[in-house]
Design an enzyme around this catalytic site. Sequence first.
Site, PDB file in Angstrom:
ATOM      1  N   LEU A  16       0.823  -1.219   0.000  1.00 45.28           N
ATOM      2  CA  LEU A  16       0.000   0.000   0.000  1.00 45.28           C
ATOM      3  C   LEU A  16       0.851   1.261   0.000  1.00 45.28           C
ATOM      4  CD1 LEU A  16      -2.648  -1.219   2.615  1.00 45.28           C
ATOM      5  CD2 LEU A  16      -2.993  -0.960   0.146  1.00 45.28           C
ATOM      6  N   ASP A  61      13.950   3.765   8.749  1.00 44.20           N
ATOM      7  CA  ASP A  61      13.483   2.622   9.551  1.00 44.20           C
ATOM      8  C   ASP A  61      12.731   3.214  10.734  1.00 44.20           C
ATOM      9  OD1 ASP A  61      13.183   0.593  11.459  1.00 44.20           O
ATOM     10  OD2 ASP A  61      15.044  -0.387  10.875  1.00 44.20           O
ATOM     11  N   ASN A  88       2.623   4.840   7.166  1.00 42.67           N
ATOM     12  CA  ASN A  88       2.076   3.607   6.589  1.00 42.67           C
ATOM     13  C   ASN A  88       2.791   2.339   7.061  1.00 42.67           C
ATOM     14  OD1 ASN A  88       0.835   1.897   4.257  1.00 42.67           O
ATOM     15  ND2 ASN A  88       3.045   1.729   3.967  1.00 42.67           N
ATOM     16  N   TYR A 164      -1.279  -7.346  16.671  1.00 44.59           N
ATOM     17  CA  TYR A 164      -1.699  -6.413  15.617  1.00 44.59           C
ATOM     18  C   TYR A 164      -2.952  -5.604  15.989  1.00 44.59           C
ATOM     19  CZ  TYR A 164      -2.734  -4.791  10.850  1.00 44.59           C
ATOM     20  OH  TYR A 164      -3.002  -4.032   9.737  1.00 44.59           O
ATOM     21  N   LYS A 168      -3.078  -1.361  16.441  1.00 42.86           N
ATOM     22  CA  LYS A 168      -3.879  -0.462  15.605  1.00 42.86           C
ATOM     23  C   LYS A 168      -4.909   0.296  16.452  1.00 42.86           C
ATOM     24  CE  LYS A 168      -1.820  -1.290  11.653  1.00 42.86           C
ATOM     25  NZ  LYS A 168      -1.026  -0.262  10.954  1.00 42.86           N
TER      26      LYS A 168
HETATM   27  P1  NAP Z   1       3.256  -4.880   3.251  1.00 45.16           P
HETATM   28  O1  NAP Z   1       3.158  -5.079   1.782  1.00 45.16           O
HETATM   29  O2  NAP Z   1       3.792  -5.968   4.108  1.00 45.16           O
HETATM   30  O3  NAP Z   1       4.088  -3.528   3.477  1.00 45.16           O
HETATM   31  C1  NAP Z   1       4.533  -3.140   4.752  1.00 45.16           C
HETATM   32  C2  NAP Z   1       5.603  -2.088   4.562  1.00 45.16           C
HETATM   33  O4  NAP Z   1       6.050  -1.653   5.865  1.00 45.16           O
HETATM   34  C3  NAP Z   1       6.847  -2.628   3.839  1.00 45.16           C
HETATM   35  O5  NAP Z   1       7.345  -1.634   2.976  1.00 45.16           O
HETATM   36  C4  NAP Z   1       7.804  -2.886   4.960  1.00 45.16           C
HETATM   37  O6  NAP Z   1       9.171  -2.836   4.579  1.00 45.16           O
HETATM   38  C5  NAP Z   1       7.453  -1.700   5.843  1.00 45.16           C
HETATM   39  N1  NAP Z   1       8.047  -1.800   7.180  1.00 45.16           N
HETATM   40  C6  NAP Z   1       7.914  -2.788   8.094  1.00 45.16           C
HETATM   41  N2  NAP Z   1       8.674  -2.528   9.167  1.00 45.16           N
HETATM   42  C7  NAP Z   1       9.289  -1.336   8.925  1.00 45.16           C
HETATM   43  C8  NAP Z   1      10.213  -0.537   9.643  1.00 45.16           C
HETATM   44  N3  NAP Z   1      10.698  -0.917  10.847  1.00 45.16           N
HETATM   45  N4  NAP Z   1      10.615   0.646   9.096  1.00 45.16           N
HETATM   46  C9  NAP Z   1      10.163   1.028   7.889  1.00 45.16           C
HETATM   47  N5  NAP Z   1       9.324   0.301   7.139  1.00 45.16           N
HETATM   48  C10 NAP Z   1       8.899  -0.880   7.665  1.00 45.16           C
HETATM   49  O7  NAP Z   1       1.814  -4.553   3.862  1.00 45.16           O
HETATM   50  P2  NAP Z   1       0.696  -3.472   3.480  1.00 45.16           P
HETATM   51  O8  NAP Z   1      -0.594  -4.190   3.437  1.00 45.16           O
HETATM   52  O9  NAP Z   1       1.121  -2.651   2.349  1.00 45.16           O
HETATM   53  O10 NAP Z   1       0.690  -2.608   4.824  1.00 45.16           O
HETATM   54  C11 NAP Z   1       0.794  -1.191   4.836  1.00 45.16           C
HETATM   55  C12 NAP Z   1      -0.011  -0.685   6.034  1.00 45.16           C
HETATM   56  O11 NAP Z   1      -1.398  -0.961   5.797  1.00 45.16           O
HETATM   57  C13 NAP Z   1       0.335  -1.356   7.358  1.00 45.16           C
HETATM   58  O12 NAP Z   1       0.383  -0.385   8.389  1.00 45.16           O
HETATM   59  C14 NAP Z   1      -0.827  -2.318   7.578  1.00 45.16           C
HETATM   60  O13 NAP Z   1      -1.050  -2.600   8.933  1.00 45.16           O
HETATM   61  C15 NAP Z   1      -1.965  -1.533   6.965  1.00 45.16           C
HETATM   62  N6  NAP Z   1      -3.168  -2.320   6.600  1.00 45.16           N
HETATM   63  C16 NAP Z   1      -3.100  -3.233   5.607  1.00 45.16           C
HETATM   64  C17 NAP Z   1      -4.253  -3.940   5.267  1.00 45.16           C
HETATM   65  C18 NAP Z   1      -4.264  -4.978   4.181  1.00 45.16           C
HETATM   66  O14 NAP Z   1      -5.277  -5.698   4.040  1.00 45.16           O
HETATM   67  N7  NAP Z   1      -3.205  -5.101   3.378  1.00 45.16           N
HETATM   68  C19 NAP Z   1      -5.453  -3.711   5.946  1.00 45.16           C
HETATM   69  C20 NAP Z   1      -5.472  -2.784   6.960  1.00 45.16           C
HETATM   70  C21 NAP Z   1      -4.318  -2.078   7.278  1.00 45.16           C
HETATM   71  P3  NAP Z   1      10.030  -4.199   4.255  1.00 45.16           P
HETATM   72  O15 NAP Z   1       9.703  -4.593   2.836  1.00 45.16           O
HETATM   73  O16 NAP Z   1      11.433  -3.738   4.450  1.00 45.16           O
HETATM   74  O17 NAP Z   1       9.592  -5.244   5.245  1.00 45.16           O
END
Ligand code: NAP
Length: 239
Positions: A16, A61, A88, A164, A168
Amino acid sequence: MTEATIALVTGANKGLGRETARRLAGLGWEVFLAARDAERGAGAVAELAEEGVHTRFIALDVTSDESVAAAADAVKSQFGRLDVLVNNAGIGGPRTDPADTRPDDLREVFETNVFGQVRVTHAFLPLLRASDHPRIVMVSSGIGSIAVITDPKVRDIVPVALGYPTTKAALNMLTTMYAAALPDIRINAVDPGYTATDINGRSGFQTITEGTDAIVRMATIAPDGPTGGFFDRNGTISW
Ligand code: NAP
């Protein structure tokens, strides 16, 4: 010519965050695509550039004071302000049975999803205050909503875990408190909705673009737009 809006998206090398960076850059904004890993972050910038979308990689980070301070210094030296911060970055955390979960099992997910957002927000506040129209988007989740999680229609399909959902829920209250403390900044939480990304093994049913609709909407609100709210792509949702 009006000045470009300056935005920074954390965790933007994939999922995202990357799609949010792509869409905001598509508006003609200057977008910092922040990632903790330089190779993954620069790779995402290069992929977007191949699509004709210009973003700027920045190392960040969210769990590191030094990394976040260096990123804020870099934005300050390049633009002297930040208009839009998208908090994010996030991780899924352990899925152990609550009865078997110990404090140490929860430290990493709180460090990333809660303290990380405070660390980044705190570091970038001076730059946001230098903007004429500052906005912060907290990327939360419906899973952090007690109203949603106790809804009988949802209750039985969401995995029960301490990490988790509680991070949130904490992020939601952080949003409420920041919005109360900082009335000159539009600060809102969003639930992207269940979206196919790595965080859920790509099991989400929304497209990545649908998953960023609420984020982009709150990143682009007008100066008289909402603050202290919680939104999904269809509108306001319950805490
Ligand atoms: P994702 O594809 O796993 O992406 C997560 C991102 O966060 C990755 O770029 C990851 O980097 C980064 N990250 C993790 N730890 C970090 C750190 N210590 N410092 C900097 N970056 C870090 O998941 P996503 O679905 O896009 O999630 C984005 C946000 O949306 C999250 O907050 C998640 O909780 C929220 N969300 C997602 C959904 C869904 O259904 N997908 C629903 C509700 C909320 P690396 O590649 O280096 O690990």
